[in-house]
Design an enzyme around this catalytic site. Sequence first.
Site, PDB file in Angstrom:
ATOM      1  N   ASN A  23      34.932  39.033  32.459  1.00  0.00           N
ATOM      2  CA  ASN A  23      34.298  38.647  31.331  1.00  0.00           C
ATOM      3  C   ASN A  23      34.818  38.753  30.268  1.00  0.00           C
ATOM      4  O   ASN A  23      35.510  37.823  28.902  1.00  0.00           O
ATOM      5  CB  ASN A  23      33.262  37.227  31.137  1.00  0.00           C
ATOM      6  CG  ASN A  23      32.865  36.186  32.502  1.00  0.00           C
ATOM      7  OD1 ASN A  23      33.892  35.023  32.819  1.00  0.00           O
ATOM      8  ND2 ASN A  23      31.787  37.130  33.432  1.00  0.00           N
ATOM      9  N   LYS A  58      25.368  45.130  40.450  1.00  0.00           N
ATOM     10  CA  LYS A  58      25.525  44.134  40.522  1.00  0.00           C
ATOM     11  C   LYS A  58      26.008  43.452  41.502  1.00  0.00           C
ATOM     12  O   LYS A  58      27.262  43.895  41.300  1.00  0.00           O
ATOM     13  CB  LYS A  58      26.328  43.883  38.718  1.00  0.00           C
ATOM     14  CG  LYS A  58      26.876  42.276  38.286  1.00  0.00           C
ATOM     15  CD  LYS A  58      27.634  42.196  36.886  1.00  0.00           C
ATOM     16  CE  LYS A  58      28.205  40.898  36.899  1.00  0.00           C
ATOM     17  NZ  LYS A  58      29.289  41.120  36.095  1.00  0.00           N
ATOM     18  N   SER A  60      28.102  40.178  42.507  1.00  0.00           N
ATOM     19  CA  SER A  60      27.974  38.760  42.362  1.00  0.00           C
ATOM     20  C   SER A  60      29.318  38.117  43.696  1.00  0.00           C
ATOM     21  O   SER A  60      29.525  36.652  43.034  1.00  0.00           O
ATOM     22  CB  SER A  60      29.529  39.026  40.948  1.00  0.00           C
ATOM     23  OG  SER A  60      29.090  39.509  40.134  1.00  0.00           O
TER      24      SER A  60
END
Length: 326
Positions: free
Chosen positions: A78, A196, A198
């Site tokens: 992002n 992480k 996703s």
Amino acid sequence: MLIKSMLRPLLLQTKSKSKDVANIVRCSSSGCLDLTGVYPPICTPFNKDQSIAWHKLDHNMKRWNIEDLAGYLVEGSNGEYCYLSKDERIELVGAVKSHASSDKLVLAGSGCESTLHTIEMTNLMAQAGADAAVVITPCYFKNKMSSAALEKHFLAVADASTIPVILYSVPANTGIDLAVDVVIQLAKHPNIVGIKDSGGDITKLGSLVHGTKDQDFQVLAGSASFLLPALVVGAVGGICALANVLPAQVCELQKLFSESRLEEARLLQHALIAPNSAVTKQLGVPGLKLSLDWFGLYGGPCRSPLLPLTDHEENQLNKAFETFRK
């Protein structure tokens, strides 16, 4: 109406938790960097001419610093990191570090396509102030990114990195889902402290937690849409795009879980699914940036070739956030 009445105090909450330390070193009982909590993968603010809007970054950071966030991810997906120059990427980490309050960790997305450049970028970001590096799977030659190739890549980065390394698996963007057995093997490296993920596969997240239970290794959900189930199977927090826009609410979800207020947590998780889906898989970074503008932060334009939302897409975004804009 019952759900809305139960959610209303949560939607309005902006209270932040005070910290006692001025210069914090966040460590868990096992000794590694403690990643517990919620991190927004912050958007990179651009001016109309597509240069970085440094003054707008300062504005956003002041707003985020008062929230109960554990820290920030600079240059995640992002953050449009793939559109930034090498110098911009390093300068941005330094700027976020300088603006971040002392109780916040700064995680830096240092991944590049080659191992050589990933190591270089990771250590330059460490010099700029990053507390840990979030390293995405290389993906341009995805057909050759075997388990052996990925394991060799991440081990080399971890060996050379001067800061802890967090693995990053985002198959929607890369086409590569970092396999459980590879992660479990990598977790044995003392400088690889977490992942992480996703992908949204809760079975996988649970398998990662179970398979690394004897290591100093932590699992972070990669989206607010499955933060609660991720916490239930043992994740310690999340790096969530929606936390850019609704930081208090995403942090509240983790707080409710930690306090075993599971019915309230379930209702809030349900409420977060629509806006989270809108700013991720449906409308992406342009939707996330427009929602920032709506909530008093600065989103601004994306770098080309990303386009702004159409009128139809903007209406879709507005509907997704209607519960939180009242």
